[in-house]
Design a protein around this motif. Structure first.
Motif, PDB file in Angstrom:
ATOM      1  N   CYS C  85       0.839  -1.200   0.000  1.00 50.37           N
ATOM      2  CA  CYS C  85       0.000   0.000   0.000  1.00 50.37           C
ATOM      3  C   CYS C  85       0.874   1.250   0.000  1.00 50.37           C
ATOM      4  CB  CYS C  85      -0.918   0.030   1.221  1.00 50.37           C
ATOM      5  SG  CYS C  85      -2.190  -1.212   1.142  1.00 50.37           S
ATOM      6  N   GLY C  86       1.914   1.233   0.838  1.00 49.01           N
ATOM      7  CA  GLY C  86       2.800   2.390   0.914  1.00 49.01           C
ATOM      8  C   GLY C  86       3.446   2.670  -0.432  1.00 49.01           C
ATOM      9  N   ALA C  87       3.906   1.596  -1.086  1.00 53.82           N
ATOM     10  CA  ALA C  87       4.554   1.765  -2.388  1.00 53.82           C
ATOM     11  C   ALA C  87       3.568   2.326  -3.404  1.00 53.82           C
ATOM     12  CB  ALA C  87       5.110   0.431  -2.872  1.00 53.82           C
ATOM     13  N   ILE C  88       2.316   1.865  -3.318  1.00 57.29           N
ATOM     14  CA  ILE C  88       1.296   2.356  -4.250  1.00 57.29           C
ATOM     15  C   ILE C  88       1.013   3.834  -3.992  1.00 57.29           C
ATOM     16  CG2 ILE C  88      -1.162   2.152  -4.822  1.00 57.29           C
ATOM     17  CD1 ILE C  88       0.493  -0.057  -6.035  1.00 57.29           C
ATOM     18  N   VAL C  89       0.882   4.179  -2.701  1.00 56.68           N
ATOM     19  CA  VAL C  89       0.582   5.574  -2.354  1.00 56.68           C
ATOM     20  C   VAL C  89       1.684   6.509  -2.849  1.00 56.68           C
ATOM     21  CG1 VAL C  89       0.393   7.173  -0.406  1.00 56.68           C
ATOM     22  CG2 VAL C  89      -0.906   5.043  -0.411  1.00 56.68           C
ATOM     23  N   LEU C  90       2.945   6.046  -2.710  1.00 54.96           N
ATOM     24  CA  LEU C  90       4.054   6.898  -3.158  1.00 54.96           C
ATOM     25  C   LEU C  90       4.231   6.844  -4.675  1.00 54.96           C
ATOM     26  CD1 LEU C  90       7.129   6.454  -0.791  1.00 54.96           C
ATOM     27  CD2 LEU C  90       5.662   8.426  -1.088  1.00 54.96           C
ATOM     28  N   GLY C  91       4.143   5.638  -5.221  1.00 55.19           N
ATOM     29  CA  GLY C  91       4.539   5.450  -6.616  1.00 55.19           C
ATOM     30  C   GLY C  91       3.467   5.812  -7.628  1.00 55.19           C
ATOM     31  N   VAL C  92       2.205   5.515  -7.304  1.00 57.39           N
ATOM     32  CA  VAL C  92       1.161   5.705  -8.307  1.00 57.39           C
ATOM     33  C   VAL C  92       0.977   7.172  -8.732  1.00 57.39           C
ATOM     34  CG1 VAL C  92      -1.327   5.560  -8.699  1.00 57.39           C
ATOM     35  CG2 VAL C  92      -0.072   3.563  -7.931  1.00 57.39           C
ATOM     36  N   PRO C  93       0.878   8.125  -7.788  1.00 58.25           N
ATOM     37  CA  PRO C  93       0.684   9.504  -8.244  1.00 58.25           C
ATOM     38  C   PRO C  93       1.814   9.985  -9.151  1.00 58.25           C
ATOM     39  CG  PRO C  93       0.332   9.331  -5.885  1.00 58.25           C
ATOM     40  CD  PRO C  93       0.870   8.021  -6.326  1.00 58.25           C
ATOM     41  N   VAL C  94       3.055   9.686  -8.754  1.00 58.64           N
ATOM     42  CA  VAL C  94       4.195  10.116  -9.566  1.00 58.64           C
ATOM     43  C   VAL C  94       4.149   9.425 -10.934  1.00 58.64           C
ATOM     44  CG1 VAL C  94       6.704  10.117  -9.724  1.00 58.64           C
ATOM     45  CG2 VAL C  94       5.601  10.525  -7.533  1.00 58.64           C
ATOM     46  N   GLY C  95       3.938   8.111 -10.907  1.00 57.12           N
ATOM     47  CA  GLY C  95       3.903   7.362 -12.161  1.00 57.12           C
ATOM     48  C   GLY C  95       2.762   7.820 -13.051  1.00 57.12           C
ATOM     49  N   PHE C  96       1.621   8.070 -12.452  1.00 57.89           N
ATOM     50  CA  PHE C  96       0.443   8.482 -13.213  1.00 57.89           C
ATOM     51  C   PHE C  96       0.668   9.834 -13.894  1.00 57.89           C
ATOM     52  CE2 PHE C  96      -3.473  11.084 -12.971  1.00 57.89           C
ATOM     53  CZ  PHE C  96      -4.198  10.449 -13.960  1.00 57.89           C
ATOM     54  N   MET C  97       1.137  10.801 -13.104  1.00 57.05           N
ATOM     55  CA  MET C  97       1.373  12.142 -13.667  1.00 57.05           C
ATOM     56  C   MET C  97       2.407  12.075 -14.792  1.00 57.05           C
ATOM     57  SD  MET C  97      -0.325  14.636 -12.584  1.00 57.05           S
ATOM     58  CE  MET C  97      -1.666  14.846 -11.456  1.00 57.05           C
ATOM     59  N   ALA C  98       3.468  11.302 -14.548  1.00 52.54           N
ATOM     60  CA  ALA C  98       4.501  11.184 -15.574  1.00 52.54           C
ATOM     61  C   ALA C  98       3.932  10.492 -16.816  1.00 52.54           C
ATOM     62  CB  ALA C  98       5.700  10.408 -15.030  1.00 52.54           C
ATOM     63  N   SER C  99       3.043   9.515 -16.630  1.00 52.52           N
ATOM     64  CA  SER C  99       2.468   8.812 -17.780  1.00 52.52           C
ATOM     65  C   SER C  99       1.667   9.762 -18.653  1.00 52.52           C
ATOM     66  CB  SER C  99       1.530   7.694 -17.335  1.00 52.52           C
ATOM     67  OG  SER C  99       2.153   6.865 -16.430  1.00 52.52           O
ATOM     68  N   VAL C 100       0.854  10.609 -18.003  1.00 48.77           N
ATOM     69  CA  VAL C 100       0.052  11.543 -18.792  1.00 48.77           C
ATOM     70  C   VAL C 100       0.965  12.469 -19.578  1.00 48.77           C
ATOM     71  CG1 VAL C 100      -1.687  13.357 -18.725  1.00 48.77           C
ATOM     72  CG2 VAL C 100      -1.842  11.454 -17.142  1.00 48.77           C
ATOM     73  N   TYR C 101       2.029  12.931 -18.913  1.00 43.94           N
ATOM     74  CA  TYR C 101       2.955  13.816 -19.607  1.00 43.94           C
ATOM     75  C   TYR C 101       3.621  13.101 -20.777  1.00 43.94           C
ATOM     76  CZ  TYR C 101       6.695  17.062 -20.587  1.00 43.94           C
ATOM     77  OH  TYR C 101       7.542  17.919 -21.242  1.00 43.94           O
ATOM     78  N   ILE C 102       4.130  11.894 -20.516  1.00 46.06           N
ATOM     79  CA  ILE C 102       4.848  11.161 -21.563  1.00 46.06           C
ATOM     80  C   ILE C 102       3.906  10.811 -22.719  1.00 46.06           C
ATOM     81  CG2 ILE C 102       6.045   8.998 -22.094  1.00 46.06           C
ATOM     82  CD1 ILE C 102       7.110   9.090 -19.194  1.00 46.06           C
ATOM     83  N   ALA C 103       2.695  10.387 -22.391  1.00 44.39           N
ATOM     84  CA  ALA C 103       1.788   9.937 -23.449  1.00 44.39           C
ATOM     85  C   ALA C 103       1.200  11.105 -24.229  1.00 44.39           C
ATOM     86  CB  ALA C 103       0.665   9.098 -22.847  1.00 44.39           C
ATOM     87  N   LYS C 104       0.960  12.236 -23.582  1.00 43.62           N
ATOM     88  CA  LYS C 104       0.155  13.270 -24.229  1.00 43.62           C
ATOM     89  C   LYS C 104       0.874  14.577 -24.528  1.00 43.62           C
ATOM     90  CE  LYS C 104      -3.470  10.834 -24.455  1.00 43.62           C
ATOM     91  NZ  LYS C 104      -3.943  10.411 -25.774  1.00 43.62           N
ATOM     92  N   LEU C 105       1.756  15.005 -23.650  1.00 41.11           N
ATOM     93  CA  LEU C 105       2.278  16.363 -23.797  1.00 41.11           C
ATOM     94  C   LEU C 105       3.740  16.442 -24.226  1.00 41.11           C
ATOM     95  CD1 LEU C 105       0.617  18.140 -20.753  1.00 41.11           C
ATOM     96  CD2 LEU C 105       0.265  18.674 -23.152  1.00 41.11           C
ATOM     97  N   ALA C 106       4.505  15.384 -23.920  1.00 38.53           N
ATOM     98  CA  ALA C 106       5.948  15.494 -24.124  1.00 38.53           C
ATOM     99  C   ALA C 106       6.289  15.643 -25.597  1.00 38.53           C
ATOM    100  CB  ALA C 106       6.648  14.259 -23.553  1.00 38.53           C
ATOM    101  N   PRO C 107       7.268  16.513 -25.919  1.00 38.33           N
ATOM    102  CA  PRO C 107       7.766  16.572 -27.298  1.00 38.33           C
ATOM    103  C   PRO C 107       8.364  15.218 -27.679  1.00 38.33           C
ATOM    104  CG  PRO C 107       8.791  18.270 -25.908  1.00 38.33           C
ATOM    105  CD  PRO C 107       7.926  17.459 -25.017  1.00 38.33           C
ATOM    106  N   LYS C 108       8.368  14.938 -28.982  1.00 36.94           N
ATOM    107  CA  LYS C 108       8.753  13.609 -29.474  1.00 36.94           C
ATOM    108  C   LYS C 108      10.067  13.080 -28.892  1.00 36.94           C
ATOM    109  CE  LYS C 108       7.464  11.669 -33.910  1.00 36.94           C
ATOM    110  NZ  LYS C 108       7.574  11.818 -35.360  1.00 36.94           N
ATOM    111  N   LYS C 109      11.083  13.954 -28.912  1.00 35.17           N
ATOM    112  CA  LYS C 109      12.403  13.500 -28.476  1.00 35.17           C
ATOM    113  C   LYS C 109      12.415  13.179 -26.989  1.00 35.17           C
ATOM    114  CE  LYS C 109      15.939  14.940 -31.642  1.00 35.17           C
ATOM    115  NZ  LYS C 109      16.482  16.187 -32.188  1.00 35.17           N
TER     116      LYS C 109
END
Lengths: 286, 255, 295
Positions: C85-109
């Motif tokens: 649970c602790g790992a999920i609480v720490l890891g999921v928000p960071v991973g989720f936010m980064a995923s949205v950025y990587i999938a949707k907003l990040a420049p190609k490179k």
């Protein structure tokens, strides 16, 4: 129309953006720091002697040559067995199987295997290969355990690339009166080379990084052996050796040196997997 | 047609490039208020690109360069101070393929108003009903507002998308071949709806179907290879085209 | 009929078919083998100790000499649950936010670079995480929180949070990239900003895939052994953030090499409990993936 976004919406957009940047930057920084730290602590300890010598209690020196050999042996033994098994299973699923239930059972089994933690593989490998089949704690028992672990990986990558072999190729070959096996040999298998190579690279990565499944199946000895003798005796791979040196013996310099080597290997493996994927993608496009 | 007070969109010398390829060449057009303007022409002639330029949906495509001006109610939409979000609220868009969000019918309609800050439950209920009525789909869905919108038929989905566009109270509706993915019965429903809507809204519609342009539009613009060849009253253009190319197109010699 | 004739005419076809079939069935055989072995070797100890005292006993003293040895694995179960649970609480928000950025907003490179970085994170052996955790994180926690030993549940949580990031990000990014562009266009055309569009349309549309990503992270966290063993102190305490703790996985690993008799059998029973957890997680994962496919 010149009305600006409402403050609430502006704050939401800016806040979410900030969180996204911060998370991504944190991950990027983490990767860089991790690589930097491990290489910084590890590389100074890597010497020619360290790489090419066996550890000696008499001289109080540590060398990782036997561990390097053991890693190579386990990789070779595992890949030799898992590749044909995984590829054949994938071919069966996409070319032969007509019974939908059987397909879904096999696929479910593969998914289940890929979710089982390595410590459980280690335990069952110990019970089955080492004790039930009386193989003792040997590299071969470790390799067989890793075969089960990596089977789903090879199956999945092969299956995925089999899907990209156009149906018309098969139809064309069948139309010429070729038998099923001939069609598979001449048309289907050559079309899934990229999947096989990718599966192979990914498996090598996993084997090199594996420790929990090997600890109780392959053991912890540091003896230099030839390939066949090696498979019949107990031995630590690089990862297991790292664990032993760090946790049981407190030799952190040695542990970091191995970690640095593993880090470089991981880097090479990832880059080559990407390169393979890219080159085949380009080929497909033409 | 000369610009007059009644025109809501006024385009001057509009050029657009995708990289090195010029997709629109010197477009000049005035779109009158409370009318339906049809944009016709063969595929790839720039009519969809032109439509997307009107609510700046081309902004997100990399390598797009735009010169000239588009004035909406007398203001240049490319001026630096313009808020794209507000512009797109006032100029709504309906797409070629019905694209409801994978949410309930209610949430689809409420999405726009919620985005623009309306949280009041009663007010949202009101907007949802009004918009669905406006798009002539209220009676069909009023008992299943909480059901997923993807369960509707294609024609219903498209009317839902029109309702969704109406929910943010736009002045202009841009429609990009809204009936090309629909069956004839659904198509005629949408056409009927468009003719009702022009009482309150200004509609610009891209269509491949010349009968459709004749049936519903007041004015027609004919695009060819990125140029605006001819623009005028629909009846006049289809009875007496002034340009040879227009005549060839509407009589079916190419396209 | 024709098919049959062909088969008799060419025995090689039948043989080849058989070979492929056997290869396909080997996976099923492996799953059965693992399940059967864990059940057969895990049940005797549970029978002897009793299911309730085994699962809910608070004391694990497998090698006690002076008193009767005690085999309660509640500390391990709770540690695994809290740690995950602790790992999920720490890891999921960071991973989720980064995923949205990587999938949707990040420049190609930048996107390509971040995806390589995430693959690298996935490829680093767990003992390397354990080693760095041992020498950086553990002393860091000791100094920062002024506790006698930094090898604790907290250290394990941080290491696990980092280790589950790649699974979460890879699966979420794939799910977010599969969201049809039409949804996003519709949202933009209604006047939503790009960021609003991604969080209010794309993320809900990809929610099954993102849920699958989280479940996959749970599976990885609960199954990790070596890295956790190196940073968690490894004493059979009831869990506390700064306590030295033992997970289900590390309980098996730490005593296996010198165990015998009932102690050894009890370790197999722990593995069986872990296996049951993993099977439940797999079922949840399949549920989400299936729903994702249907949507």
């Amino acid at each position: 129309m010149n009305k600006k976004l409402s403050p609430g919406r502006r704050a939401y957009t800016a806040g979410m953006k900030a969180l996204m940047y911060a998370s991504t930057a944190a991950i990027g920084a983490l990767v860089l720091l991790l690589i930097g730290y491990v290489l910084y602590r590890g590389i100074p300890n890597i010497t020619w002697k360290f790489l090419t010598m066996a550890p000696s209690i008499l001289n109080d020196t540590i060398g990782i040559w036997p561990d390097i050999l053991n890693s190579i042996y386990v990789v070779i033994a595992t890949i030799i067995i898992v590749l044909p098994l995984g590829v054949c299973a994938a071919v069966y699923l996409s070319e032969y199987a007509s019974n939908k239930r059987l397909v879904s059972i096999i696929e479910y089994a593969a998914e289940t295997l890929s979710g089982i933690p390595s410590i459980i593989y280690g335990l069952v490998g110990m019970l089955f290969f080492c004790e039930f089949l009386k193989m003792q704690t040997t590299l071969m028992a470790g390799a067989l355990t890793l075969v089960i672990m990596n089977l789903p990986t090879v199956m999945r990558t092969t299956q995925e690339s089999l899907k990209t072999v156009p149906q018309s190729y098969r139809e064309g070959a069948f139309g010429l009166g070729a038998g099923k096996w001939r069609v598979i040999r001449t048309v289907v298998l050559p079309g899934c080379v990229d999947g096989v190579i990718t599966g192979c690279i990914l498996s090598v990565g996993r084997i090199l990084g594996e420790s929990a499944a090997l600890l109780f199946t392959a053991g912890i000895a540091h003896v230099v052996n030839g390939f066949f003798m090696g498979l019949k005796s107990s031995g630590a791979t690089l990862t297991v050796a790292l664990y032993i040196y760090a946790k049981e013996r407190g030799e952190f310099g040695v542990a970091f040196a191995i970690a640095a080597i593993l880090m470089l290997l991981t880097l090479i493996i990832n880059l080559s997997a990407e390169a393979v994927a890219r080159s085949f993608k380009n080929k497909r496009r033409i | 047609m000369e610009a007059n007070e009644k025109s809501i969109l006024s385009v001057k010398e509009l050029c657009l490039w995708y990289g090195n390829h010029q997709a629109l060449k010197n477009i000049n057009i005035d779109i009158p208020k409370n009318s339906i303007t049809a944009l016709i022409g063969p595929s790839g002639c720039g009519k969809s690109t032109f439509l997307k330029t009107l609510d700046r949906m081309n902004d997100l495509i990399p390598d797009v360069k735009i010169t000239g001006s588009v004035e909406y109610k007398g203001e240049d939409i490319f001026a630096p101070g313009v808020d794209v979000s507000e512009l797109r609220r006032q100029i709504g868009m309906v797409f070629q393929k019905p694209n409801p969000f994978p949410m309930s019918i209610y949430d689809n309609i409420a999405y726009g108003p919620r985005t623009h800050g309306i949280r009041n439950r009663a007010k949202l209920d009101d907007i949802v009903e009004k918009s669905l009525r406006g798009a002539a789909i209220w009676d069909e869905v009023k008992d299943r507002l909480r059901k997923n919108a993807l369960g509707l038929s294609g024609g219903q989905q498209q009317r839902l998308c029109i309702a969704r566009a109406l929910a943010v109270e736009p002045d202009v509706l841009l429609m990009d071949e809204p009936t090309s993915a629909l069956d004839p019965i659904s198509t005629s429903k949408i056409e009927e709806l468009a003719m009702q809507l022009k009482e309150q809204y200004t509609i610009v519609i891209v269509t491949h179907n010349m009968q459709q342009a004749v049936r519903i539009s007041d004015n027609t613009a004919f695009f060819l290879l990125g140029e605006l060849v001819e623009y005028g009253k629909t009846e006049e253009m289809f009875s007496q085209p002034t340009d040879k190319r227009t005549e060839d197109y509407i009589t079916g010699r190419f396209g | 009929m024709k098919q049959n004739k062909k088969h008799t005419a060419k025995p090689i076809e039948a043989i080849v078919h058989g070979v492929f079939l056997v290869a396909g069935l080997i996976t099923v055989g492996c799953v059965l083998l693992i399940t059967v072995y864990l059940i057969i070797s895990g049940l005797p100890a549970i029978k002897e100790i009793g299911l309730i005292p085994f699962l809910f006993g608070k004391v694990w003293a497998s090698t006690a000499k002076t008193t009767e040895p005690s085999f309660g694995i509640l500390p391990f179960i709770l540690t695994s649950v809290y740690g995950t649970c602790g790992a999920i609480v720490l890891g999921v928000p960071v991973g989720f936010m980064a995923s949205v950025y990587i999938a949707k907003l990040a420049p190609k490179k930048l996107k390509a670079v971040m995806q390589s970085a995430v693959s690298l994170l996935a490829g680093i052996p767990s003992v390397v995480y354990g080693l760095v955790g041992m020498l950086v994180l553990v002393p860091g926690i000791r100094k920062l929180f002024n506790v006698p030993d930094g090898a604790s549940l907290l250290a394990a949580i941080v290491v696990l949070a980092i280790m589950i990031l790649p699974s979460i990000i890879k699966v979420s990014v794939t799910a977010l990239e599969a969201v049809p562009k039409e949804y996003e266009d519709a949202s933009l055309a209604l006047g939503a900003t790009e960021v609003e569009t991604h969080f209010k349309v794309s993320v809900p549309a990809a929610r099954s895939g993102i849920a699958a990503a989280v479940v996959l992270g749970v599976g990885r966290a609960i199954g990790e052994a070596m890295a956790v063993m190196m940073v968690s102190g490894n004493a059979a305490n009831m869990p506390g953030l700064f306590e030295s703790v033992r997970f289900l996985t590390t309980a098996v690993a730490s005593e296996m090499s010198y165990s015998g008799g009932l102690q050894r059998q009890a370790l197999f029973s722990i593995a069986l409990v872990l296996f049951v957890f993993i099977m439940l997680i797999n079922a949840a994962l399949n549920f989400f993936l299936k729903r994702d496919k249907e949507a």
